[in-house]
Write a protein that holds these residues in place. Structure first.
Motif, PDB file in Angstrom:
ATOM      1  N   GLU A  32      12.970  -0.937  12.761  1.00 50.40           N
ATOM      2  CA  GLU A  32      11.938  -1.440  11.856  1.00 50.40           C
ATOM      3  C   GLU A  32      11.007  -0.319  11.418  1.00 50.40           C
ATOM      4  OE1 GLU A  32       8.406  -3.687  13.384  1.00 50.40           O
ATOM      5  OE2 GLU A  32       9.223  -5.306  12.142  1.00 50.40           O
ATOM      6  N   SER A  33      10.625   0.531  12.366  1.00 48.85           N
ATOM      7  CA  SER A  33       9.734   1.649  12.031  1.00 48.85           C
ATOM      8  C   SER A  33      10.413   2.631  11.094  1.00 48.85           C
ATOM      9  CB  SER A  33       9.285   2.358  13.312  1.00 48.85           C
ATOM     10  OG  SER A  33       8.505   1.497  14.116  1.00 48.85           O
ATOM     11  N   GLN A  34      11.687   2.897  11.308  1.00 50.70           N
ATOM     12  CA  GLN A  34      12.412   3.809  10.426  1.00 50.70           C
ATOM     13  C   GLN A  34      12.486   3.256   9.009  1.00 50.70           C
ATOM     14  OE1 GLN A  34      16.076   4.133  12.641  1.00 50.70           O
ATOM     15  NE2 GLN A  34      15.479   6.077  13.566  1.00 50.70           N
ATOM     16  N   ARG A  35      12.746   1.972   8.886  1.00 54.29           N
ATOM     17  CA  ARG A  35      12.825   1.368   7.547  1.00 54.29           C
ATOM     18  C   ARG A  35      11.471   1.445   6.840  1.00 54.29           C
ATOM     19  NH1 ARG A  35      16.296  -1.995  10.498  1.00 54.29           N
ATOM     20  NH2 ARG A  35      14.611  -3.434  11.054  1.00 54.29           N
ATOM     21  N   PHE A  36      10.402   1.149   7.566  1.00 54.33           N
ATOM     22  CA  PHE A  36       9.075   1.137   6.952  1.00 54.33           C
ATOM     23  C   PHE A  36       8.647   2.542   6.537  1.00 54.33           C
ATOM     24  CE2 PHE A  36       4.435   1.588   7.398  1.00 54.33           C
ATOM     25  CZ  PHE A  36       4.012   0.642   6.478  1.00 54.33           C
ATOM     26  N   TYR A  37       8.665   3.491   7.467  1.00 51.46           N
ATOM     27  CA  TYR A  37       8.174   4.833   7.148  1.00 51.46           C
ATOM     28  C   TYR A  37       9.145   5.592   6.244  1.00 51.46           C
ATOM     29  CZ  TYR A  37       4.398   4.013  10.401  1.00 51.46           C
ATOM     30  OH  TYR A  37       3.285   3.490  11.008  1.00 51.46           O
ATOM     31  N   GLY A  38      10.412   5.260   6.290  1.00 48.97           N
ATOM     32  CA  GLY A  38      11.346   5.857   5.347  1.00 48.97           C
ATOM     33  C   GLY A  38      11.018   5.450   3.922  1.00 48.97           C
ATOM     34  N   ALA A  39      10.658   4.162   3.740  1.00 54.98           N
ATOM     35  CA  ALA A  39      10.326   3.677   2.403  1.00 54.98           C
ATOM     36  C   ALA A  39       8.985   4.206   1.926  1.00 54.98           C
ATOM     37  CB  ALA A  39      10.315   2.147   2.399  1.00 54.98           C
ATOM     38  N   VAL A  40       7.988   4.211   2.813  1.00 53.34           N
ATOM     39  CA  VAL A  40       6.633   4.598   2.414  1.00 53.34           C
ATOM     40  C   VAL A  40       6.489   6.099   2.248  1.00 53.34           C
ATOM     41  CG1 VAL A  40       4.195   4.569   3.114  1.00 53.34           C
ATOM     42  CG2 VAL A  40       5.626   2.549   3.488  1.00 53.34           C
ATOM     43  N   MET A  41       7.058   6.862   3.166  1.00 56.40           N
ATOM     44  CA  MET A  41       6.840   8.304   3.213  1.00 56.40           C
ATOM     45  C   MET A  41       8.034   9.121   2.739  1.00 56.40           C
ATOM     46  SD  MET A  41       3.783   8.208   4.418  1.00 56.40           S
ATOM     47  CE  MET A  41       3.528   9.956   4.709  1.00 56.40           C
ATOM     48  N   ARG A 211     -14.046   1.035  17.136  1.00 57.43           N
ATOM     49  CA  ARG A 211     -14.030   1.582  18.496  1.00 57.43           C
ATOM     50  C   ARG A 211     -13.564   3.040  18.474  1.00 57.43           C
ATOM     51  NH1 ARG A 211     -11.622  -3.551  19.780  1.00 57.43           N
ATOM     52  NH2 ARG A 211      -9.574  -2.574  19.971  1.00 57.43           N
ATOM     53  N   PRO A 212     -13.891   3.814  19.529  1.00 52.35           N
ATOM     54  CA  PRO A 212     -13.406   5.191  19.598  1.00 52.35           C
ATOM     55  C   PRO A 212     -11.882   5.253  19.534  1.00 52.35           C
ATOM     56  CG  PRO A 212     -15.160   4.854  21.192  1.00 52.35           C
ATOM     57  CD  PRO A 212     -14.818   3.503  20.641  1.00 52.35           C
ATOM     58  N   MET A 213     -11.359   6.089  18.652  1.00 53.65           N
ATOM     59  CA  MET A 213      -9.913   6.240  18.545  1.00 53.65           C
ATOM     60  C   MET A 213      -9.571   7.508  17.770  1.00 53.65           C
ATOM     61  SD  MET A 213      -8.829   3.503  15.528  1.00 53.65           S
ATOM     62  CE  MET A 213      -7.114   3.999  15.605  1.00 53.65           C
ATOM     63  N   TRP A 214      -8.399   8.045  18.082  1.00 54.01           N
ATOM     64  CA  TRP A 214      -7.844   9.136  17.301  1.00 54.01           C
ATOM     65  C   TRP A 214      -7.131   8.542  16.089  1.00 54.01           C
ATOM     66  CZ3 TRP A 214      -8.450  14.259  17.539  1.00 54.01           C
ATOM     67  CH2 TRP A 214      -8.959  14.816  18.727  1.00 54.01           C
ATOM     68  N   ARG A 215      -7.420   9.076  14.899  1.00 55.87           N
ATOM     69  CA  ARG A 215      -6.747   8.647  13.684  1.00 55.87           C
ATOM     70  C   ARG A 215      -5.792   9.744  13.223  1.00 55.87           C
ATOM     71  NH1 ARG A 215     -10.883   5.405   9.711  1.00 55.87           N
ATOM     72  NH2 ARG A 215     -12.056   4.260  11.294  1.00 55.87           N
ATOM     73  N   VAL A 216      -4.602   9.324  12.835  1.00 52.66           N
ATOM     74  CA  VAL A 216      -3.597  10.255  12.324  1.00 52.66           C
ATOM     75  C   VAL A 216      -3.529  10.105  10.811  1.00 52.66           C
ATOM     76  CG1 VAL A 216      -1.165  10.891  12.349  1.00 52.66           C
ATOM     77  CG2 VAL A 216      -2.289  10.167  14.466  1.00 52.66           C
ATOM     78  N   HIS A 217      -3.628  11.242  10.099  1.00 54.41           N
ATOM     79  CA  HIS A 217      -3.609  11.277   8.638  1.00 54.41           C
ATOM     80  C   HIS A 217      -2.339  11.965   8.153  1.00 54.41           C
ATOM     81  CE1 HIS A 217      -8.091  10.508   8.187  1.00 54.41           C
ATOM     82  NE2 HIS A 217      -7.984  10.819   9.464  1.00 54.41           N
ATOM     83  N   PHE A 218      -1.700  11.358   7.158  1.00 56.78           N
ATOM     84  CA  PHE A 218      -0.529  11.959   6.525  1.00 56.78           C
ATOM     85  C   PHE A 218      -0.830  12.209   5.048  1.00 56.78           C
ATOM     86  CE2 PHE A 218       1.280   9.318   9.952  1.00 56.78           C
ATOM     87  CZ  PHE A 218       1.932  10.304  10.672  1.00 56.78           C
ATOM     88  N   PRO A 219      -0.583  13.396   4.537  1.00 55.65           N
ATOM     89  CA  PRO A 219      -0.811  13.662   3.108  1.00 55.65           C
ATOM     90  C   PRO A 219       0.282  13.057   2.248  1.00 55.65           C
ATOM     91  CG  PRO A 219       0.085  15.602   4.181  1.00 55.65           C
ATOM     92  CD  PRO A 219      -0.117  14.590   5.272  1.00 55.65           C
ATOM     93  N   VAL A 220      -0.103  12.529   1.089  1.00 56.31           N
ATOM     94  CA  VAL A 220       0.858  11.997   0.118  1.00 56.31           C
ATOM     95  C   VAL A 220       0.479  12.509  -1.265  1.00 56.31           C
ATOM     96  CG1 VAL A 220       1.445   9.930   1.431  1.00 56.31           C
ATOM     97  CG2 VAL A 220      -0.477   9.865  -0.161  1.00 56.31           C
ATOM     98  N   ALA A 221       1.467  12.576  -2.147  1.00 60.82           N
ATOM     99  CA  ALA A 221       1.213  13.040  -3.512  1.00 60.82           C
ATOM    100  C   ALA A 221       0.654  11.934  -4.389  1.00 60.82           C
ATOM    101  CB  ALA A 221       2.504  13.591  -4.119  1.00 60.82           C
ATOM    102  N   ASP A 222       1.032  10.685  -4.128  1.00 59.23           N
ATOM    103  CA  ASP A 222       0.607   9.554  -4.951  1.00 59.23           C
ATOM    104  C   ASP A 222       0.177   8.424  -4.019  1.00 59.23           C
ATOM    105  OD1 ASP A 222       0.379   7.286  -6.579  1.00 59.23           O
ATOM    106  OD2 ASP A 222       1.954   7.957  -7.934  1.00 59.23           O
ATOM    107  N   LEU A 223      -1.116   8.307  -3.779  1.00 62.40           N
ATOM    108  CA  LEU A 223      -1.634   7.331  -2.823  1.00 62.40           C
ATOM    109  C   LEU A 223      -1.335   5.903  -3.270  1.00 62.40           C
ATOM    110  CD1 LEU A 223      -3.297   6.878  -0.224  1.00 62.40           C
ATOM    111  CD2 LEU A 223      -5.340   6.786  -1.667  1.00 62.40           C
ATOM    112  N   ASP A 224      -1.559   5.601  -4.519  1.00 61.25           N
ATOM    113  CA  ASP A 224      -1.367   4.232  -4.996  1.00 61.25           C
ATOM    114  C   ASP A 224       0.086   3.789  -4.826  1.00 61.25           C
ATOM    115  OD1 ASP A 224      -4.051   4.017  -5.723  1.00 61.25           O
ATOM    116  OD2 ASP A 224      -3.682   4.828  -7.718  1.00 61.25           O
ATOM    117  N   ALA A 225       1.008   4.679  -5.123  1.00 61.93           N
ATOM    118  CA  ALA A 225       2.419   4.337  -4.980  1.00 61.93           C
ATOM    119  C   ALA A 225       2.789   4.119  -3.517  1.00 61.93           C
ATOM    120  CB  ALA A 225       3.292   5.436  -5.586  1.00 61.93           C
ATOM    121  N   ALA A 226       2.247   4.951  -2.628  1.00 67.07           N
ATOM    122  CA  ALA A 226       2.552   4.818  -1.204  1.00 67.07           C
ATOM    123  C   ALA A 226       1.981   3.518  -0.639  1.00 67.07           C
ATOM    124  CB  ALA A 226       2.000   6.017  -0.442  1.00 67.07           C
ATOM    125  N   VAL A 227       0.757   3.159  -1.053  1.00 65.96           N
ATOM    126  CA  VAL A 227       0.153   1.910  -0.584  1.00 65.96           C
ATOM    127  C   VAL A 227       0.957   0.716  -1.083  1.00 65.96           C
ATOM    128  CG1 VAL A 227      -1.877   0.419  -0.790  1.00 65.96           C
ATOM    129  CG2 VAL A 227      -2.165   2.864  -0.342  1.00 65.96           C
TER     130      VAL A 227
END
Length: 267
Positions: A32-41, A211-227
């Motif tokens: 499931e994770s591979q399908r999601f992140y493969g499509a988004v990223m 709450r306190p947490m580490w956030r992971v950021h990934f760069p994208v070329a087109d934010l609207d398309a990725a969302v």
């Protein structure tokens, strides 16, 4: 000038190694994770020596982005994106976490490629440490792959904790430098912004984003398309942020892991 003893050399190396690492997704269903992140990223995935429960994510240029592991159920941990910082002597690092009132939830565990541990700092933000001969990936603001940010109760206290555990700010050659920039503590490895630590999180907040947490950021070329692709594949938009350097979107994947996408707008 006298040469360092072997023990001193190892301590120096460990502090320097705190400046590199990888981001890992702890999830339930690898497919499931591979399908999601493969499509988004646009990521592709390959196996590695860690076993069938793990895979390595690569970007369109073949660069290693992250490690995904279907281990949330096995280790009874929350589904989450977690930064792992590389160290040379994991037993010593874990001891320092406990000595400084942090907690160690898992490990150190021995895996085919090394040893890892999952820990939390004094305010409950979860992070990992990893010891091997070549942790894949790189984190940092100058990386095209990923960077990390800690939202916590008190940035100065957090900087002291991580400095003592990972050697950030230590007065030795190669140690990452710690500065105060734009109302946040910034950890720099040369000209690379390794991590940013900012205050304002509330430990008892019902909203996990507060709450306190580490956030992971990934760069994208087109934010609207990725969302749009994320929501099309059962992800959800949590919030949008626009700043002078980046437009950002905080998202939740289908399993519940929170991550941020960022499109550079200037600078």
């Amino acid at each position: 000038m006298t040469a360092d003893s072997p023990g001193q050399q190892q301590r120096h190396e460990e502090r320097a190694l705190g400046s590199r690492g990888a981001v890992n997704l702890m999830t339930h269903d690898l497919g499931e994770s591979q399908r999601f992140y493969g499509a988004v990223m646009g990521w592709t995935f390959r196996g590695n020596a860690l076993g069938d429960e793990f895979c390595v994510a690569e970007d369109t240029e073949g660069g290693t982005v992250a490690v995904l592991g279907a281990v949330a159920s096995t280790y009874q941990v929350a589904v989450a994106w977690i930064p792992f910082f590389a160290v040379a002597a994991i037993d010593d690092t874990v001891a320092r976490v406990r000595e400084r009132s942090g907690t160690v939830a898992i490990g150190p565990l021995r895996l085919p490629r090394g040893r890892g541990a999952l820990a939390a700092d004094r305010d409950g933000a979860v992070f990992g440490v990893w010891q091997d001969d070549g942790t894949p990936g790189r984190i940092g603001r100058r990386s095209r792959l990923a960077w990390v940010e800690l939202r916590t109760r008190d940035s100065f206290e957090a900087a002291i904790f991580y400095g003592e555990v990972l050697g950030w700010g230590a007065e030795i050659p190669g140690a990452p430098e710690v500065r105060y920039e734009q109302e946040a503590v910034v950890v720099r490895d040369g000209d690379n912004q390794l991590a940013r630590i900012s205050s304002g999180a509330v430990e008892a907040a019902s909203d996990p984003l507060v709450r306190p947490m580490w956030r992971v950021h990934f760069p994208v070329a087109d934010l609207d398309a990725a969302v749009a692709e994320a929501t099309r594949h059962s992800g959800s938009l949590v919030e949008r942020q626009d700043g002078p350097e980046f437009r950002r979107a905080v998202l939740r994947d289908p399993a519940g892991a929170i991550f941020t996408l960022a499109e550079r707008t200037g600078g």
